[in-house]
Write a protein that holds these residues in place. Structure first.
Motif, PDB file in Angstrom:
ATOM      1  N   CYS A 198       0.831  -1.211   0.000  1.00 58.78           N
ATOM      2  CA  CYS A 198       0.000   0.000   0.000  1.00 58.78           C
ATOM      3  C   CYS A 198       0.866   1.263   0.000  1.00 58.78           C
ATOM      4  N   LEU A 199       1.977   1.247   0.746  1.00 57.27           N
ATOM      5  CA  LEU A 199       2.893   2.391   0.725  1.00 57.27           C
ATOM      6  C   LEU A 199       3.475   2.595  -0.671  1.00 57.27           C
ATOM      7  N   GLY A 200       3.859   1.515  -1.309  1.00 60.93           N
ATOM      8  CA  GLY A 200       4.387   1.613  -2.664  1.00 60.93           C
ATOM      9  C   GLY A 200       3.350   2.116  -3.649  1.00 60.93           C
ATOM     10  N   LEU A 201       2.136   1.613  -3.525  1.00 57.81           N
ATOM     11  CA  LEU A 201       1.064   2.056  -4.416  1.00 57.81           C
ATOM     12  C   LEU A 201       0.743   3.529  -4.193  1.00 57.81           C
ATOM     13  N   TYR A 202       0.756   3.951  -2.935  1.00 55.04           N
ATOM     14  CA  TYR A 202       0.536   5.360  -2.623  1.00 55.04           C
ATOM     15  C   TYR A 202       1.634   6.217  -3.254  1.00 55.04           C
ATOM     16  N   GLY A 203       2.875   5.751  -3.168  1.00 53.17           N
ATOM     17  CA  GLY A 203       3.985   6.492  -3.762  1.00 53.17           C
ATOM     18  C   GLY A 203       3.866   6.581  -5.275  1.00 53.17           C
ATOM     19  N   VAL A 204       3.427   5.511  -5.905  1.00 59.48           N
ATOM     20  CA  VAL A 204       3.299   5.523  -7.365  1.00 59.48           C
ATOM     21  C   VAL A 204       2.161   6.436  -7.795  1.00 59.48           C
ATOM     22  N   LEU A 205       1.067   6.412  -7.059  1.00 55.26           N
ATOM     23  CA  LEU A 205      -0.106   7.177  -7.482  1.00 55.26           C
ATOM     24  C   LEU A 205      -0.016   8.658  -7.139  1.00 55.26           C
ATOM     25  N   THR A 206       0.735   9.018  -6.110  1.00 51.04           N
ATOM     26  CA  THR A 206       0.732  10.419  -5.683  1.00 51.04           C
ATOM     27  C   THR A 206       1.961  11.203  -6.100  1.00 51.04           C
ATOM     28  N   ARG A 207       3.045  10.549  -6.405  1.00 53.37           N
ATOM     29  CA  ARG A 207       4.284  11.254  -6.727  1.00 53.37           C
ATOM     30  C   ARG A 207       4.330  11.605  -8.204  1.00 53.37           C
ATOM     31  N   ARG A 208       4.957  12.706  -8.514  1.00 53.93           N
ATOM     32  CA  ARG A 208       5.169  13.124  -9.900  1.00 53.93           C
ATOM     33  C   ARG A 208       6.631  13.008 -10.300  1.00 53.93           C
ATOM     34  N   ASN A 209       7.516  12.740  -9.332  1.00 53.70           N
ATOM     35  CA  ASN A 209       8.931  12.559  -9.618  1.00 53.70           C
ATOM     36  C   ASN A 209       9.150  11.124 -10.097  1.00 53.70           C
ATOM     37  N   ALA A 210       9.840  10.967 -11.207  1.00 55.49           N
ATOM     38  CA  ALA A 210      10.028   9.642 -11.799  1.00 55.49           C
ATOM     39  C   ALA A 210      10.848   8.730 -10.895  1.00 55.49           C
ATOM     40  N   VAL A 211      11.817   9.268 -10.174  1.00 59.55           N
ATOM     41  CA  VAL A 211      12.626   8.447  -9.274  1.00 59.55           C
ATOM     42  C   VAL A 211      11.775   7.953  -8.107  1.00 59.55           C
ATOM     43  N   ALA A 212      10.899   8.807  -7.590  1.00 60.00           N
ATOM     44  CA  ALA A 212      10.018   8.398  -6.496  1.00 60.00           C
ATOM     45  C   ALA A 212       9.037   7.323  -6.956  1.00 60.00           C
ATOM     46  N   ILE A 213       8.597   7.407  -8.191  1.00 61.98           N
ATOM     47  CA  ILE A 213       7.710   6.376  -8.738  1.00 61.98           C
ATOM     48  C   ILE A 213       8.440   5.040  -8.837  1.00 61.98           C
ATOM     49  N   LEU A 214       9.701   5.089  -9.269  1.00 60.67           N
ATOM     50  CA  LEU A 214      10.495   3.853  -9.319  1.00 60.67           C
ATOM     51  C   LEU A 214      10.672   3.257  -7.926  1.00 60.67           C
ATOM     52  N   MET A 215      10.857   4.107  -6.928  1.00 61.10           N
ATOM     53  CA  MET A 215      10.996   3.613  -5.560  1.00 61.10           C
ATOM     54  C   MET A 215       9.691   2.973  -5.076  1.00 61.10           C
ATOM     55  N   GLY A 216       8.570   3.533  -5.458  1.00 63.62           N
ATOM     56  CA  GLY A 216       7.281   2.937  -5.108  1.00 63.62           C
ATOM     57  C   GLY A 216       7.096   1.574  -5.742  1.00 63.62           C
ATOM     58  N   ILE A 217       7.528   1.450  -6.986  1.00 60.19           N
ATOM     59  CA  ILE A 217       7.441   0.155  -7.667  1.00 60.19           C
ATOM     60  C   ILE A 217       8.320  -0.870  -6.963  1.00 60.19           C
ATOM     61  N   GLU A 218       9.487  -0.455  -6.515  1.00 60.49           N
ATOM     62  CA  GLU A 218      10.370  -1.371  -5.787  1.00 60.49           C
ATOM     63  C   GLU A 218       9.739  -1.824  -4.475  1.00 60.49           C
ATOM     64  N   LEU A 219       9.059  -0.924  -3.787  1.00 61.42           N
ATOM     65  CA  LEU A 219       8.372  -1.324  -2.560  1.00 61.42           C
ATOM     66  C   LEU A 219       7.309  -2.383  -2.843  1.00 61.42           C
ATOM     67  N   MET A 220       6.583  -2.207  -3.928  1.00 58.84           N
ATOM     68  CA  MET A 220       5.552  -3.193  -4.269  1.00 58.84           C
ATOM     69  C   MET A 220       6.172  -4.539  -4.629  1.00 58.84           C
TER      70      MET A 220
END
Length: 103
Positions: A17-39
């Motif tokens: 859920c933390l990773g999904l939240y990061g992917v859905l709410t962040r606009r920075n591409a690096v932060a989105i990659l980090m969210g995907i890694e959490l998932m």
């Protein structure tokens, strides 16, 4: 107190859920990659936990987790290369400003 399958599933679902939240709410591409890694790591926790409690003698969960970790490393390498290329050409890593592929 012993750890059961439920404990691992709760931790895994929170991490996902933390990773999904990061992917859905962040606009920075690096932060989105980090969210995907959490998932992906949440999925790895599930694989190892189910392997331990469902078939403890087999190593299928651990082996599959190693495959997922390898694929995640490849995904990060390609993703960071794309982010760096976008930054060199567009001077931004904000995904809402990268609109070269939009028609």
């Amino acid at each position: 107190m012993t750890l059961g399958l439920t404990h691992f599933l709760v931790v895994s679902s929170l991490l996902f859920c933390l990773g999904l939240y990061g992917v859905l709410t962040r606009r920075n591409a690096v932060a989105i990659l980090m969210g995907i890694e959490l998932m992906l790591n949440a999925a790895n926790i599930n694989l190892v936990a189910f392997n331990k409690y469902v078939a403890p003698a087999a190593l299928n969960g651990q082996v599959f987790t190693l495959v997922v970790i390898t694929l995640a490393a490849c995904e990060v390498g390609v993703g960071l290369a794309l982010v760096m290329a976008a930054y060199r050409n567009l001077e931004t890593v904000q995904v809402d400003r990268i609109n070269m592929l939009k028609w």
